[in-house]
Scaffold this motif. Structure first.
Motif, PDB file in Angstrom:
ATOM      1  N   GLU A  10       0.837  -1.189   0.000  1.00  0.00           N
ATOM      2  CA  GLU A  10       0.000   0.000   0.000  1.00  0.00           C
ATOM      3  C   GLU A  10       0.875   1.242   0.000  1.00  0.00           C
ATOM      4  O   GLU A  10       1.881   1.316   0.695  1.00  0.00           O
ATOM      5  CB  GLU A  10      -0.903   0.008   1.225  1.00  0.00           C
ATOM      6  CG  GLU A  10      -1.882   1.157   1.192  1.00  0.00           C
ATOM      7  CD  GLU A  10      -2.844   1.113   2.357  1.00  0.00           C
ATOM      8  OE1 GLU A  10      -3.275   2.196   2.778  1.00  0.00           O
ATOM      9  OE2 GLU A  10      -3.150   0.015   2.831  1.00  0.00           O
ATOM     10  N   SER A  11       0.490   2.209  -0.792  1.00  0.00           N
ATOM     11  CA  SER A  11       1.266   3.434  -0.917  1.00  0.00           C
ATOM     12  C   SER A  11       1.163   4.280   0.346  1.00  0.00           C
ATOM     13  O   SER A  11       0.078   4.491   0.872  1.00  0.00           O
ATOM     14  CB  SER A  11       0.756   4.246  -2.106  1.00  0.00           C
ATOM     15  OG  SER A  11       1.363   5.510  -2.118  1.00  0.00           O
ATOM     16  N   LYS A  27      -0.881   9.310  -1.138  1.00  0.00           N
ATOM     17  CA  LYS A  27      -2.086   9.220  -1.955  1.00  0.00           C
ATOM     18  C   LYS A  27      -2.025  10.291  -3.035  1.00  0.00           C
ATOM     19  O   LYS A  27      -1.508  11.379  -2.807  1.00  0.00           O
ATOM     20  CB  LYS A  27      -3.328   9.437  -1.087  1.00  0.00           C
ATOM     21  CG  LYS A  27      -3.442   8.469   0.071  1.00  0.00           C
ATOM     22  CD  LYS A  27      -3.669   7.063  -0.404  1.00  0.00           C
ATOM     23  CE  LYS A  27      -3.836   6.119   0.789  1.00  0.00           C
ATOM     24  NZ  LYS A  27      -3.346   4.802   0.534  1.00  0.00           N
ATOM     25  N   PRO A  28      -2.537  10.003  -4.233  1.00  0.00           N
ATOM     26  CA  PRO A  28      -2.523  11.006  -5.295  1.00  0.00           C
ATOM     27  C   PRO A  28      -3.264  12.273  -4.859  1.00  0.00           C
ATOM     28  O   PRO A  28      -4.242  12.207  -4.138  1.00  0.00           O
ATOM     29  CB  PRO A  28      -3.263  10.326  -6.440  1.00  0.00           C
ATOM     30  CG  PRO A  28      -3.244   8.878  -6.122  1.00  0.00           C
ATOM     31  CD  PRO A  28      -3.179   8.766  -4.631  1.00  0.00           C
ATOM     32  N   ASP A  82       2.257  13.302  -6.198  1.00  0.00           N
ATOM     33  CA  ASP A  82       2.063  12.873  -7.582  1.00  0.00           C
ATOM     34  C   ASP A  82       0.567  12.691  -7.838  1.00  0.00           C
ATOM     35  O   ASP A  82      -0.093  11.941  -7.119  1.00  0.00           O
ATOM     36  CB  ASP A  82       2.810  11.563  -7.799  1.00  0.00           C
ATOM     37  CG  ASP A  82       2.947  11.188  -9.254  1.00  0.00           C
ATOM     38  OD1 ASP A  82       2.000  11.398 -10.027  1.00  0.00           O
ATOM     39  OD2 ASP A  82       4.023  10.685  -9.616  1.00  0.00           O
ATOM     40  N   SER A 132      -0.930  11.131 -10.123  1.00  0.00           N
ATOM     41  CA  SER A 132      -1.270   9.927 -10.869  1.00  0.00           C
ATOM     42  C   SER A 132      -1.077   8.675 -10.011  1.00  0.00           C
ATOM     43  O   SER A 132       0.032   8.335  -9.621  1.00  0.00           O
ATOM     44  CB  SER A 132      -0.394   9.833 -12.118  1.00  0.00           C
ATOM     45  OG  SER A 132      -0.495   8.563 -12.706  1.00  0.00           O
ATOM     46  N   GLU A 133      -2.195   7.972  -9.753  1.00  0.00           N
ATOM     47  CA  GLU A 133      -2.128   6.717  -9.009  1.00  0.00           C
ATOM     48  C   GLU A 133      -1.267   5.697  -9.759  1.00  0.00           C
ATOM     49  O   GLU A 133      -0.518   4.939  -9.160  1.00  0.00           O
ATOM     50  CB  GLU A 133      -3.545   6.182  -8.793  1.00  0.00           C
ATOM     51  CG  GLU A 133      -3.664   5.356  -7.548  1.00  0.00           C
ATOM     52  CD  GLU A 133      -5.115   5.124  -7.168  1.00  0.00           C
ATOM     53  OE1 GLU A 133      -5.439   3.957  -6.924  1.00  0.00           O
ATOM     54  OE2 GLU A 133      -5.890   6.085  -7.100  1.00  0.00           O
ATOM     55  N   GLN A 134      -1.358   5.695 -11.075  1.00  0.00           N
ATOM     56  CA  GLN A 134      -0.573   4.780 -11.900  1.00  0.00           C
ATOM     57  C   GLN A 134       0.921   5.076 -11.752  1.00  0.00           C
ATOM     58  O   GLN A 134       1.739   4.169 -11.649  1.00  0.00           O
ATOM     59  CB  GLN A 134      -1.003   4.881 -13.361  1.00  0.00           C
ATOM     60  CG  GLN A 134      -0.272   3.933 -14.282  1.00  0.00           C
ATOM     61  CD  GLN A 134      -0.755   4.054 -15.721  1.00  0.00           C
ATOM     62  OE1 GLN A 134      -1.570   4.907 -16.061  1.00  0.00           O
ATOM     63  NE2 GLN A 134      -0.243   3.190 -16.576  1.00  0.00           N
ATOM     64  N   SER A 135       1.269   6.353 -11.725  1.00  0.00           N
ATOM     65  CA  SER A 135       2.672   6.734 -11.552  1.00  0.00           C
ATOM     66  C   SER A 135       3.196   6.280 -10.195  1.00  0.00           C
ATOM     67  O   SER A 135       4.286   5.714 -10.093  1.00  0.00           O
ATOM     68  CB  SER A 135       2.823   8.252 -11.710  1.00  0.00           C
ATOM     69  OG  SER A 135       4.151   8.644 -11.465  1.00  0.00           O
ATOM     70  N   ILE A 136       2.402   6.507  -9.145  1.00  0.00           N
ATOM     71  CA  ILE A 136       2.818   6.089  -7.805  1.00  0.00           C
ATOM     72  C   ILE A 136       3.023   4.577  -7.763  1.00  0.00           C
ATOM     73  O   ILE A 136       4.044   4.085  -7.258  1.00  0.00           O
ATOM     74  CB  ILE A 136       1.783   6.538  -6.747  1.00  0.00           C
ATOM     75  CG1 ILE A 136       1.796   8.067  -6.619  1.00  0.00           C
ATOM     76  CG2 ILE A 136       2.072   5.896  -5.394  1.00  0.00           C
ATOM     77  CD1 ILE A 136       0.671   8.630  -5.772  1.00  0.00           C
ATOM     78  N   ALA A 137       2.097   3.818  -8.315  1.00  0.00           N
ATOM     79  CA  ALA A 137       2.202   2.358  -8.315  1.00  0.00           C
ATOM     80  C   ALA A 137       3.452   1.884  -9.059  1.00  0.00           C
ATOM     81  O   ALA A 137       4.063   0.885  -8.683  1.00  0.00           O
ATOM     82  CB  ALA A 137       0.948   1.743  -8.923  1.00  0.00           C
ATOM     83  N   ASN A 185       9.088  10.600  -4.673  1.00  0.00           N
ATOM     84  CA  ASN A 185       7.995  11.356  -4.092  1.00  0.00           C
ATOM     85  C   ASN A 185       8.368  11.761  -2.678  1.00  0.00           C
ATOM     86  O   ASN A 185       8.906  10.960  -1.922  1.00  0.00           O
ATOM     87  CB  ASN A 185       6.743  10.476  -4.062  1.00  0.00           C
ATOM     88  CG  ASN A 185       5.483  11.257  -3.799  1.00  0.00           C
ATOM     89  OD1 ASN A 185       5.421  12.054  -2.882  1.00  0.00           O
ATOM     90  ND2 ASN A 185       4.471  11.016  -4.608  1.00  0.00           N
TER      91      ASN A 185
END
Length: 160
Positions: free
Chosen positions: A2-3, A6-7, A12, A14-19, A54
């Protein structure tokens, strides 16, 4: 995993970028009263270089030195892992640039159209759209960072 971030506007978007950068990442968290109020996500690029993907602090806890303490802690931890150089990308203007420069980061190069090519929605700051990114770096072998300059965070910071 789990991040820890949070976007949103202060991280960041972008949730996709964080993942995409969490696998194999070293995460550091600033906590107050047992609650995470900030996070720094770093990742080794090779044996000598790590990247900060990040770093963010919740808005209500900004301007209190938490982000600077978190960054100093993360840099100290990276140095203890024998990292020689830390890199990151940021916008070409705004408070982030001076924030990193205060911590010894220097400009390496410009990545043209970075924000235009990597984010589906425009990223605006003070009404201006970010387009290009600056690649910044700090090297531990030069005089830009030393253990004696690292600031101690006055609260718990942990690596996760």
């Amino acid at each position: 995993m789990e991040s820890p971030v949070k976007p949103g506007r202060f991280t960041d978007p972008s949730e996709q970028s964080i993942a995409s950068y969490l696998d194999g990442a070293w995460c550091f968290a600033a906590k107050l009263n047992g609650n995470v109020v900030g996070a720094c996500v770093t990742k080794p690029i090779n044996t000598d270089i790590a990247e900060i993907f990040n770093i963010s602090v919740y808005p209500e806890f900004q301007q209190q030195g938490l982000g600077s303490g978190l960054l100093s802690f993360a840099l100290s931890e990276l140095k203890s892992k024998k990292t020689q150089r830390v890199e990151l990308s940021t916008g070409t203007f705004g408070y982030q640039l001076t924030y990193y420069q205060r911590h010894g980061f220097r400009v390496d190069h410009v990545v043209k159209n970075y924000f235009l090519n990597n984010y589906p929605e425009p990223i605006l700051e003070d009404g201006i759209q970010h387009q290009d990114a600056l690649r910044l770096y700090v090297e531990f072998s030069d005089n830009s960072i030393s253990a004696s300059e690292s600031k101690v965070f006055p609260g718990p910071i942990s690596s996760t």
